[in-house]
Design a protein around this motif. Structure first.
Motif, PDB file in Angstrom:
ATOM      1  N   ILE A 104      -1.585   9.056 -90.981  1.00 31.80           N
ATOM      2  CA  ILE A 104      -1.054   8.099 -89.844  1.00 31.80           C
ATOM      3  C   ILE A 104      -0.864   9.311 -88.935  1.00 31.80           C
ATOM      4  O   ILE A 104      -0.723   7.872 -87.803  1.00 31.80           O
ATOM      5  N   ASN A 105      -0.518  10.270 -88.546  1.00 31.21           N
ATOM      6  CA  ASN A 105      -0.890  10.967 -87.565  1.00 31.21           C
ATOM      7  C   ASN A 105      -2.199  10.579 -86.967  1.00 31.21           C
ATOM      8  O   ASN A 105      -2.569  10.260 -85.662  1.00 31.21           O
ATOM      9  N   GLU A 106      -3.496  10.981 -87.423  1.00 31.34           N
ATOM     10  CA  GLU A 106      -4.778  10.642 -86.537  1.00 31.34           C
ATOM     11  C   GLU A 106      -4.110   8.938 -86.322  1.00 31.34           C
ATOM     12  O   GLU A 106      -5.345   8.788 -85.413  1.00 31.34           O
ATOM     13  N   VAL A 107      -3.971   8.123 -86.757  1.00 27.75           N
ATOM     14  CA  VAL A 107      -4.464   6.629 -86.800  1.00 27.75           C
ATOM     15  C   VAL A 107      -3.373   6.400 -85.457  1.00 27.75           C
ATOM     16  O   VAL A 107      -3.665   5.798 -84.726  1.00 27.75           O
ATOM     17  N   SER A 108      -2.795   7.035 -85.342  1.00 24.76           N
ATOM     18  CA  SER A 108      -1.324   6.788 -83.703  1.00 24.76           C
ATOM     19  C   SER A 108      -2.206   7.644 -82.678  1.00 24.76           C
ATOM     20  O   SER A 108      -2.013   6.681 -81.778  1.00 24.76           O
ATOM     21  N   ASN A 109      -2.944   8.412 -83.198  1.00 24.64           N
ATOM     22  CA  ASN A 109      -3.093   9.424 -81.836  1.00 24.64           C
ATOM     23  C   ASN A 109      -4.624   8.100 -81.495  1.00 24.64           C
ATOM     24  O   ASN A 109      -4.811   8.544 -80.167  1.00 24.64           O
ATOM     25  N   ASP A 110      -5.290   8.244 -82.278  1.00 21.84           N
ATOM     26  CA  ASP A 110      -6.418   7.038 -81.824  1.00 21.84           C
ATOM     27  C   ASP A 110      -6.311   5.719 -81.448  1.00 21.84           C
ATOM     28  O   ASP A 110      -6.344   5.227 -80.688  1.00 21.84           O
ATOM     29  N   ILE A 111      -4.881   5.232 -81.593  1.00 22.05           N
ATOM     30  CA  ILE A 111      -4.646   3.959 -81.312  1.00 22.05           C
ATOM     31  C   ILE A 111      -3.432   4.536 -79.728  1.00 22.05           C
ATOM     32  O   ILE A 111      -3.767   3.782 -78.810  1.00 22.05           O
ATOM     33  N   SER A 112      -3.227   5.480 -79.407  1.00 22.25           N
ATOM     34  CA  SER A 112      -2.452   5.713 -77.991  1.00 22.25           C
ATOM     35  C   SER A 112      -3.860   6.623 -77.577  1.00 22.25           C
ATOM     36  O   SER A 112      -3.872   6.054 -76.157  1.00 22.25           O
ATOM     37  N   SER A 113      -4.802   7.120 -78.038  1.00 20.60           N
ATOM     38  CA  SER A 113      -6.307   7.149 -77.141  1.00 20.60           C
ATOM     39  C   SER A 113      -6.766   5.621 -76.573  1.00 20.60           C
ATOM     40  O   SER A 113      -6.698   5.455 -75.496  1.00 20.60           O
ATOM     41  N   ARG A 114      -6.342   4.975 -77.631  1.00 15.86           N
ATOM     42  CA  ARG A 114      -7.256   3.574 -77.349  1.00 15.86           C
ATOM     43  C   ARG A 114      -6.689   3.091 -76.022  1.00 15.86           C
ATOM     44  O   ARG A 114      -7.464   1.869 -74.658  1.00 15.86           O
ATOM     45  N   ILE A 115      -5.466   2.862 -76.460  1.00 17.57           N
ATOM     46  CA  ILE A 115      -4.542   3.042 -75.555  1.00 17.57           C
ATOM     47  C   ILE A 115      -4.412   3.084 -73.570  1.00 17.57           C
ATOM     48  O   ILE A 115      -4.474   2.507 -72.843  1.00 17.57           O
ATOM     49  N   SER A 116      -4.598   4.777 -74.303  1.00 18.19           N
ATOM     50  CA  SER A 116      -4.562   5.163 -72.569  1.00 18.19           C
ATOM     51  C   SER A 116      -6.503   4.828 -72.048  1.00 18.19           C
ATOM     52  O   SER A 116      -6.206   4.309 -71.122  1.00 18.19           O
ATOM     53  N   SER A 117      -7.261   4.344 -72.741  1.00 21.60           N
ATOM     54  CA  SER A 117      -8.278   4.576 -72.257  1.00 21.60           C
ATOM     55  C   SER A 117      -8.019   2.504 -71.852  1.00 21.60           C
ATOM     56  O   SER A 117      -9.116   2.921 -70.626  1.00 21.60           O
ATOM     57  N   LEU A 118      -7.631   1.707 -71.996  1.00 23.31           N
ATOM     58  CA  LEU A 118      -7.845   0.745 -72.074  1.00 23.31           C
ATOM     59  C   LEU A 118      -7.027   0.477 -71.130  1.00 23.31           C
ATOM     60  O   LEU A 118      -7.079  -0.473 -70.174  1.00 23.31           O
ATOM     61  N   ASP A 119      -5.642   1.068 -71.009  1.00 16.46           N
ATOM     62  CA  ASP A 119      -4.906   1.359 -69.556  1.00 16.46           C
ATOM     63  C   ASP A 119      -5.805   1.432 -68.100  1.00 16.46           C
ATOM     64  O   ASP A 119      -6.098   0.877 -67.298  1.00 16.46           O
ATOM     65  N   ALA A 120      -6.459   2.640 -68.269  1.00 16.26           N
ATOM     66  CA  ALA A 120      -6.946   3.381 -67.186  1.00 16.26           C
ATOM     67  C   ALA A 120      -8.210   2.521 -66.841  1.00 16.26           C
ATOM     68  O   ALA A 120      -8.707   2.246 -65.714  1.00 16.26           O
TER      69      ALA A 120
END
Length: 236
Positions: A96-112
Protein backbone atom coordinates in the motif's frame (compact mmCIF):
# COMPACT_ATOMS: atom_id res chain seq x y z
CA UNK A 1 -1.52 -14.58 0.99
CA UNK A 2 -5.31 -14.50 0.89
CA UNK A 3 -5.38 -18.12 -0.35
CA UNK A 4 -3.16 -19.25 2.56
CA UNK A 5 -5.36 -17.42 5.05
CA UNK A 6 -8.49 -19.04 3.61
CA UNK A 7 -6.85 -22.49 3.74
CA UNK A 8 -5.91 -22.01 7.40
CA UNK A 9 -9.48 -21.03 8.26
CA UNK A 10 -10.80 -24.14 6.51
CA UNK A 11 -8.33 -26.38 8.43
CA UNK A 12 -9.36 -24.81 11.73
CA UNK A 13 -13.03 -25.39 10.90
CA UNK A 14 -12.37 -29.06 10.07
CA UNK A 15 -10.42 -29.54 13.32
CA UNK A 16 -13.26 -27.94 15.25
CA UNK A 17 -15.76 -30.36 13.73
CA UNK A 18 -13.40 -33.33 14.44
CA UNK A 19 -13.05 -32.25 18.07
CA UNK A 20 -16.82 -31.90 18.45
CA UNK A 21 -17.29 -35.32 16.85
CA UNK A 22 -14.68 -36.93 19.18
CA UNK A 23 -16.27 -35.37 22.24
CA UNK A 24 -19.67 -36.61 21.07
CA UNK A 25 -18.28 -40.13 20.64
CA UNK A 26 -16.70 -39.97 24.08
CA UNK A 27 -19.99 -38.81 25.57
CA UNK A 28 -21.85 -41.73 23.94
CA UNK A 29 -19.27 -44.16 25.20
CA UNK A 30 -19.55 -42.75 28.70
CA UNK A 31 -23.28 -43.21 28.47
CA UNK A 32 -22.84 -46.85 27.48
CA UNK A 33 -20.38 -47.43 30.31
CA UNK A 34 -22.76 -45.81 32.76
CA UNK A 35 -25.52 -48.08 31.54
CA UNK A 36 -23.38 -51.18 31.96
CA UNK A 37 -22.28 -50.00 35.37
CA UNK A 38 -25.89 -49.61 36.42
CA UNK A 39 -26.64 -53.12 35.25
CA UNK A 40 -23.66 -54.39 37.19
CA UNK A 41 -24.89 -52.82 40.37
CA UNK A 42 -28.26 -54.37 39.81
CA UNK A 43 -26.71 -57.79 39.32
CA UNK A 44 -27.76 -58.05 35.68
CA UNK A 45 -24.35 -58.02 34.09
CA UNK A 46 -21.25 -60.17 34.33
CA UNK A 47 -18.69 -57.31 34.03
CA UNK A 48 -16.48 -56.95 37.15
CA UNK A 49 -15.93 -53.61 38.76
CA UNK A 50 -12.15 -53.76 38.16
CA UNK A 51 -12.64 -54.41 34.45
CA UNK A 52 -15.07 -51.53 34.29
CA UNK A 53 -12.61 -49.17 35.94
CA UNK A 54 -9.76 -50.36 33.72
CA UNK A 55 -11.77 -49.91 30.56
CA UNK A 56 -12.99 -46.50 31.70
CA UNK A 57 -9.46 -45.44 32.63
CA UNK A 58 -8.11 -46.43 29.21
CA UNK A 59 -10.89 -44.51 27.44
CA UNK A 60 -10.27 -41.46 29.58
CA UNK A 61 -6.53 -41.60 28.88
CA UNK A 62 -7.15 -41.91 25.18
CA UNK A 63 -9.58 -38.99 25.32
CA UNK A 64 -7.09 -36.81 27.20
CA UNK A 65 -4.35 -37.69 24.71
CA UNK A 66 -6.61 -36.71 21.82
CA UNK A 67 -7.55 -33.50 23.55
CA UNK A 68 -3.86 -32.68 24.15
CA UNK A 69 -3.05 -33.46 20.53
CA UNK A 70 -5.88 -31.22 19.40
CA UNK A 71 -4.75 -28.43 21.72
CA UNK A 72 -1.16 -28.74 20.48
CA UNK A 73 -2.32 -28.70 16.85
CA UNK A 74 -4.60 -25.76 17.59
CA UNK A 75 -1.71 -23.81 19.12
CA UNK A 76 0.49 -24.56 16.11
CA UNK A 77 -2.24 -23.45 13.76
CA UNK A 78 -2.78 -20.26 15.77
CA UNK A 79 0.96 -19.52 15.69
CA UNK A 80 1.12 -20.14 11.95
CA UNK A 81 -1.98 -18.04 11.49
CA UNK A 82 -0.50 -15.19 13.53
CA UNK A 83 2.75 -15.37 11.58
CA UNK A 84 0.94 -15.55 8.26
CA UNK A 85 -1.39 -12.73 9.25
CA UNK A 86 1.47 -10.57 10.50
CA UNK A 87 3.47 -11.28 7.35
CA UNK A 88 0.46 -10.63 5.15
CA UNK A 89 -0.34 -7.41 7.02
CA UNK A 90 3.25 -6.27 6.76
CA UNK A 91 3.47 -7.11 3.07
CA UNK A 92 0.07 -5.54 2.46
CA UNK A 93 1.04 -2.32 4.26
CA UNK A 94 4.33 -2.25 2.37
CA UNK A 95 2.51 -2.70 -0.93
CA UNK A 96 0.00 0.00 0.00
CA UNK A 97 2.82 2.39 0.89
CA UNK A 98 4.65 1.64 -2.35
CA UNK A 99 1.49 2.15 -4.41
CA UNK A 100 0.70 5.37 -2.52
CA UNK A 101 4.21 6.69 -3.04
CA UNK A 102 4.08 5.75 -6.73
CA UNK A 103 0.72 7.48 -7.16
CA UNK A 104 1.98 10.58 -5.34
CA UNK A 105 5.08 10.62 -7.53
CA UNK A 106 3.00 10.25 -10.69
CA UNK A 107 0.61 13.00 -9.58
CA UNK A 108 3.53 15.32 -8.83
CA UNK A 109 5.05 14.54 -12.20
CA UNK A 110 1.74 15.20 -13.96
CA UNK A 111 1.26 18.45 -12.02
CA UNK A 112 4.72 19.64 -13.03
CA UNK A 113 4.18 18.57 -16.65
CA UNK A 114 0.77 20.20 -16.97
CA UNK A 115 2.02 23.30 -15.18
CA UNK A 116 4.83 23.65 -17.69
CA UNK A 117 2.43 23.09 -20.58
CA UNK A 118 -0.02 25.64 -19.16
CA UNK A 119 2.80 28.14 -18.73
CA UNK A 120 3.83 27.60 -22.35
CA UNK A 121 0.23 28.00 -23.55
CA UNK A 122 -0.15 31.17 -21.47
CA UNK A 123 3.09 32.56 -22.90
CA UNK A 124 1.94 31.78 -26.45
CA UNK A 125 -1.44 33.40 -25.80
CA UNK A 126 0.26 36.49 -24.38
CA UNK A 127 2.45 36.74 -27.48
CA UNK A 128 -0.58 36.24 -29.72
CA UNK A 129 -2.53 38.95 -27.87
CA UNK A 130 0.45 41.30 -28.11
CA UNK A 131 0.70 40.63 -31.83
CA UNK A 132 -3.03 41.20 -32.26
CA UNK A 133 -2.91 44.43 -30.27
CA UNK A 134 0.04 45.66 -32.31
CA UNK A 135 -1.70 44.69 -35.54
CA UNK A 136 -4.85 46.48 -34.38
CA UNK A 137 -2.87 49.60 -33.48
CA UNK A 138 -1.08 49.53 -36.84
CA UNK A 139 -4.40 49.05 -38.62
CA UNK A 140 -6.03 51.89 -36.68
CA UNK A 141 -3.06 54.15 -37.37
CA UNK A 142 -3.13 53.26 -41.05
CA UNK A 143 -6.89 53.78 -41.22
CA UNK A 144 -6.52 57.06 -39.33
CA UNK A 145 -3.84 58.29 -41.70
CA UNK A 146 -5.82 57.22 -44.74
CA UNK A 147 -8.99 58.81 -43.34
CA UNK A 148 -7.20 62.06 -42.59
CA UNK A 149 -5.73 62.06 -46.07
CA UNK A 150 -9.11 61.40 -47.67
CA UNK A 151 -10.79 64.08 -45.54
CA UNK A 152 -8.07 66.55 -46.46
CA UNK A 153 -8.55 65.77 -50.16
CA UNK A 154 -12.31 66.09 -49.82
CA UNK A 155 -11.98 69.40 -48.03
CA UNK A 156 -9.61 70.63 -50.69
CA UNK A 157 -12.00 69.54 -53.40
CA UNK A 158 -15.06 70.90 -51.61
CA UNK A 159 -13.33 74.21 -51.12
CA UNK A 160 -14.00 74.94 -54.80
CA UNK A 161 -17.59 73.70 -54.64
CA UNK A 162 -20.56 76.00 -54.11
CA UNK A 163 -20.90 76.47 -50.37
CA UNK A 164 -22.63 79.84 -50.06
CA UNK A 165 -25.98 80.41 -51.73
CA UNK A 166 -28.09 83.56 -51.29
CA UNK A 167 -31.32 84.55 -53.05
CA UNK A 168 -32.33 88.17 -52.60
CA UNK A 169 -35.77 89.22 -53.98
CA UNK A 170 -36.86 92.81 -54.40
CA UNK A 171 -38.89 95.32 -56.45
CA UNK A 172 -36.64 96.80 -59.11
CA UNK A 173 -38.97 99.77 -59.83
CA UNK A 174 -40.94 102.08 -57.55
CA UNK A 175 -44.36 101.35 -59.02
CA UNK A 176 -43.91 97.55 -58.72
CA UNK A 177 -45.04 95.13 -56.04
CA UNK A 178 -44.63 91.39 -55.44
CA UNK A 179 -40.80 91.40 -55.54
CA UNK A 180 -40.60 89.78 -58.95
CA UNK A 181 -36.93 90.75 -59.44
CA UNK A 182 -34.10 88.80 -57.70
CA UNK A 183 -30.34 88.41 -57.37
CA UNK A 184 -28.73 85.02 -56.64
CA UNK A 185 -25.12 84.74 -55.44
CA UNK A 186 -23.21 81.39 -55.62
CA UNK A 187 -19.75 81.36 -53.92
CA UNK A 188 -17.17 78.77 -52.88
CA UNK A 189 -15.05 78.79 -49.70
CA UNK A 190 -12.72 81.39 -51.17
CA UNK A 191 -15.64 83.71 -52.06
CA UNK A 192 -15.27 83.02 -55.75
CA UNK A 193 -18.36 82.44 -57.90
CA UNK A 194 -21.08 84.08 -59.91
CA UNK A 195 -23.99 86.45 -59.42
CA UNK A 196 -27.29 86.05 -61.35
CA UNK A 197 -29.65 89.01 -61.55
CA UNK A 198 -33.13 89.06 -63.09
CA UNK A 199 -34.93 92.40 -63.55
CA UNK A 200 -38.64 92.05 -64.27
CA UNK A 201 -40.60 95.05 -65.71
CA UNK A 202 -44.22 95.19 -66.80
CA UNK A 203 -43.48 94.61 -70.46
CA UNK A 204 -40.00 93.07 -70.42
CA UNK A 205 -37.45 91.07 -68.37
CA UNK A 206 -33.62 91.38 -68.26
CA UNK A 207 -31.04 88.86 -66.98
CA UNK A 208 -27.45 89.65 -66.00
CA UNK A 209 -24.46 87.66 -64.72
CA UNK A 210 -21.41 88.93 -62.95
CA UNK A 211 -18.21 87.15 -62.01
CA UNK A 212 -17.22 87.34 -58.32
CA UNK A 213 -13.52 87.06 -57.43
CA UNK A 214 -12.41 87.16 -53.79
CA UNK A 215 -15.78 88.65 -52.79
CA UNK A 216 -15.70 91.46 -55.38
CA UNK A 217 -17.26 92.03 -58.79
CA UNK A 218 -15.30 93.35 -61.73
CA UNK A 219 -18.47 95.15 -62.86
CA UNK A 220 -20.33 97.85 -60.95
CA UNK A 221 -23.23 96.42 -58.91
CA UNK A 222 -26.63 97.86 -58.04
CA UNK A 223 -27.71 98.46 -54.46
CA UNK A 224 -29.74 95.19 -54.28
CA UNK A 225 -26.88 93.20 -55.84
CA UNK A 226 -24.51 94.53 -53.16
CA UNK A 227 -27.02 93.53 -50.50
CA UNK A 228 -27.16 89.97 -51.93
CA UNK A 229 -23.34 89.74 -52.08
CA UNK A 230 -22.96 90.99 -48.50
CA UNK A 231 -25.42 88.32 -47.33
CA UNK A 232 -23.42 85.64 -49.17
CA UNK A 233 -20.10 86.84 -47.71
CA UNK A 234 -21.55 86.80 -44.19
CA UNK A 235 -23.02 83.29 -44.69
CA UNK A 236 -20.32 81.12 -43.05
Amino acid sequence: MQVILLLIIIILTVLLFVTIYSLNQLSNKMKRITSRYNKLLRGRGELSFEELLGELSEDVDVAFEKVEELEHLSRRLEDNLDKSTNGFTKDFNTSINEVSNDISSRISSLDARYKNELDEIKERLDKSFDSLNKAQEDFENEIGKDTDKRLKNMNEQLAFAVQKVVLHKYDAFENQTGKLSFTMVLLDRFNNGIMLTSINARESSYNYTKHIQNGRSDIEMSRDEQIALDKALNNK
